[in-house]
Enzyme design. Sequence first.
Site, PDB file in Angstrom:
ATOM      1  N   ALA A  14      -5.850  -0.623  -1.452  1.00 54.69           N
ATOM      2  CA  ALA A  14      -6.762  -0.655  -2.609  1.00 54.69           C
ATOM      3  C   ALA A  14      -7.804  -1.767  -2.536  1.00 54.69           C
ATOM      4  O   ALA A  14      -8.141  -2.369  -3.565  1.00 54.69           O
ATOM      5  CB  ALA A  14      -5.965  -0.738  -3.912  1.00 54.69           C
ATOM      6  N   ALA A  38      -9.802   1.188   3.822  1.00 60.21           N
ATOM      7  CA  ALA A  38      -9.113   2.488   3.894  1.00 60.21           C
ATOM      8  C   ALA A  38      -7.707   2.327   4.466  1.00 60.21           C
ATOM      9  O   ALA A  38      -7.224   3.157   5.221  1.00 60.21           O
ATOM     10  CB  ALA A  38      -9.925   3.501   4.716  1.00 60.21           C
ATOM     11  N   ASP A  61      -6.779   2.568  -9.337  1.00 59.95           N
ATOM     12  CA  ASP A  61      -6.128   1.327  -8.882  1.00 59.95           C
ATOM     13  C   ASP A  61      -6.841   0.075  -9.399  1.00 59.95           C
ATOM     14  O   ASP A  61      -6.370  -1.041  -9.171  1.00 59.95           O
ATOM     15  CB  ASP A  61      -6.131   1.250  -7.344  1.00 59.95           C
ATOM     16  CG  ASP A  61      -5.142   2.222  -6.701  1.00 59.95           C
ATOM     17  OD1 ASP A  61      -4.237   2.708  -7.416  1.00 59.95           O
ATOM     18  OD2 ASP A  61      -5.274   2.481  -5.496  1.00 59.95           O
ATOM     19  N   LYS A  78      -2.777  -4.660  -2.906  1.00 60.83           N
ATOM     20  CA  LYS A  78      -1.502  -4.203  -3.487  1.00 60.83           C
ATOM     21  C   LYS A  78      -0.719  -3.380  -2.481  1.00 60.83           C
ATOM     22  O   LYS A  78      -1.290  -2.774  -1.550  1.00 60.83           O
ATOM     23  CB  LYS A  78      -1.715  -3.403  -4.774  1.00 60.83           C
ATOM     24  CG  LYS A  78      -2.546  -2.114  -4.640  1.00 60.83           C
ATOM     25  CD  LYS A  78      -1.759  -0.882  -4.194  1.00 60.83           C
ATOM     26  CE  LYS A  78      -2.650   0.317  -3.912  1.00 60.83           C
ATOM     27  NZ  LYS A  78      -2.064   1.371  -3.117  1.00 60.83           N
TER      28      LYS A  78
HETATM   29  P1  ATP Z   1      -7.344   3.746  -2.029  1.00 66.91           P
HETATM   30  O1  ATP Z   1      -5.912   3.995  -1.647  1.00 66.91           O
HETATM   31  O2  ATP Z   1      -7.532   3.139  -3.393  1.00 66.91           O
HETATM   32  O3  ATP Z   1      -8.296   4.874  -1.730  1.00 66.91           O
HETATM   33  P2  ATP Z   1      -7.728   2.234   0.347  1.00 66.91           P
HETATM   34  O4  ATP Z   1      -7.189   0.863   0.407  1.00 66.91           O
HETATM   35  O5  ATP Z   1      -7.058   3.275   1.168  1.00 66.91           O
HETATM   36  O6  ATP Z   1      -7.822   2.585  -1.150  1.00 66.91           O
HETATM   37  P3  ATP Z   1     -10.389   1.217   0.434  1.00 66.91           P
HETATM   38  O7  ATP Z   1     -10.328   0.020   1.321  1.00 66.91           O
HETATM   39  O8  ATP Z   1     -10.498   0.974  -1.017  1.00 66.91           O
HETATM   40  O9  ATP Z   1      -9.206   2.212   0.767  1.00 66.91           O
HETATM   41  O10 ATP Z   1     -11.612   2.096   0.965  1.00 66.91           O
HETATM   42  C1  ATP Z   1     -11.705   3.492   0.823  1.00 66.91           C
HETATM   43  C2  ATP Z   1     -13.161   3.892   1.100  1.00 66.91           C
HETATM   44  O11 ATP Z   1     -13.959   3.399   0.027  1.00 66.91           O
HETATM   45  C3  ATP Z   1     -13.730   3.249   2.358  1.00 66.91           C
HETATM   46  O12 ATP Z   1     -13.671   4.145   3.411  1.00 66.91           O
HETATM   47  C4  ATP Z   1     -15.158   2.877   1.990  1.00 66.91           C
HETATM   48  O13 ATP Z   1     -16.084   3.772   2.548  1.00 66.91           O
HETATM   49  C5  ATP Z   1     -15.241   3.004   0.478  1.00 66.91           C
HETATM   50  N1  ATP Z   1     -15.563   1.735  -0.220  1.00 66.91           N
HETATM   51  C6  ATP Z   1     -16.359   1.625  -1.277  1.00 66.91           C
HETATM   52  N2  ATP Z   1     -16.425   0.349  -1.708  1.00 66.91           N
HETATM   53  C7  ATP Z   1     -15.641  -0.370  -0.910  1.00 66.91           C
HETATM   54  C8  ATP Z   1     -15.315  -1.754  -0.861  1.00 66.91           C
HETATM   55  N3  ATP Z   1     -15.812  -2.642  -1.716  1.00 66.91           N
HETATM   56  N4  ATP Z   1     -14.437  -2.148   0.078  1.00 66.91           N
HETATM   57  C9  ATP Z   1     -13.918  -1.247   0.939  1.00 66.91           C
HETATM   58  N5  ATP Z   1     -14.226   0.057   0.954  1.00 66.91           N
HETATM   59  C10 ATP Z   1     -15.078   0.505   0.038  1.00 66.91           C
END
Ligand code: ATP
Length: 304
Positions: free
Chosen positions: A110, A106, A146, A16
């Site tokens: 999401a 990260a 999310d 997203k």
């Molecule tokens: P958000 O803004 O929702 O925190 P994001 O897109 O910035 O999401 P994600 O890719 O969801 O970040 O990852 C955030 C942290 O979650 C990562 O650093 C990782 O250690 C942990 N994590 C746990 N499960 C997962 C997964 N299935 N995929 C990616 N990261 C994951």
Amino acid sequence: METSHEQCYRVRVPAKVNLALCVGGLADDGYHPLGTVFHAIGLYDDVIARPAPAGVTEISVTGEGVEDVPTDERNLAWKAARLLAETHGHGDLGVRLTIRKQVPVAGGMAGGSADAAAALLACSMLWDLDTGPDELHELAAQLGSDVPFALVGGNAIGRGRGDELVPLLSRGTYHWVLALAHGGLSTPAVYRRFDELGGEHSTDIPDEVLNALAVGDVRALADAMRNDLQPAALDLRPELAETLEVGRSRGALGGIVSGSGPSCAFLAASESDAMDLASALSRLPQVRATRRASGPVPGAKPIG
Ligand code: ATP
């Protein structure tokens, strides 16, 4: 070892971007109230569920950013599988999950939440549980703010922590270029900096964003996009300001930090503009890679 007749349920789930992310001040419960407009884009993770002996939960991850994704109980897909099994009174149900990642880890898109939504659906099919949309939504909201949106996709207003969803109809297809950064940004760290920076906070979603979506006016949408976390993300990663600047000067109609960053999302007028923009952005040293994707796309879906 996979055998040809082993049951296997695959779910594809999109990333997203937030077309608006309007963040209120820190509330007593420790959360920031949000008014956001989610938009699902065609950049996907696949989650595959296979049978496993009773009580076993195993996760393997391939693709984008695997080295940063935990494969134990910290993985959101693991949590999703356990929550679903326990809610149905079958804590001993087993699953082997494979996650094929294309969504940057990260990256403010999401990806982990998307995997949790996909795992709910894939495990529900594997275990033949009778889980309706309302129950899925409720479990998803317990896993993270999310996660419910990843189940529905499209465009939606999110309120509360982002989990109170109202679907939004929109016209047209939007062409995005994502500039991925080296390393991720921790969402809690970005919120902490947001609090430190202070200022006026409001969860009011600009009408211009909703009106632009309703009529499919890509230029108006590009002008109206808003991310209240952007100043905090730029403060933590100053090089993102140049990424945004170069994107705009190389033909993007608009660009914002995606969610809590550090990915930047640019709107292009057409697919060919998006290709030119991606190639200009990919020359920047702070850009690790670029991706092109269009939206809106549907949420988590079984695939063959
Ligand atoms: P958000 O803004 O929702 O925190 P994001 O897109 O910035 O999401 P994600 O890719 O969801 O970040 O990852 C955030 C942290 O979650 C990562 O650093 C990782 O250690 C942990 N994590 C746990 N499960 C997962 C997964 N299935 N995929 C990616 N990261 C994951």
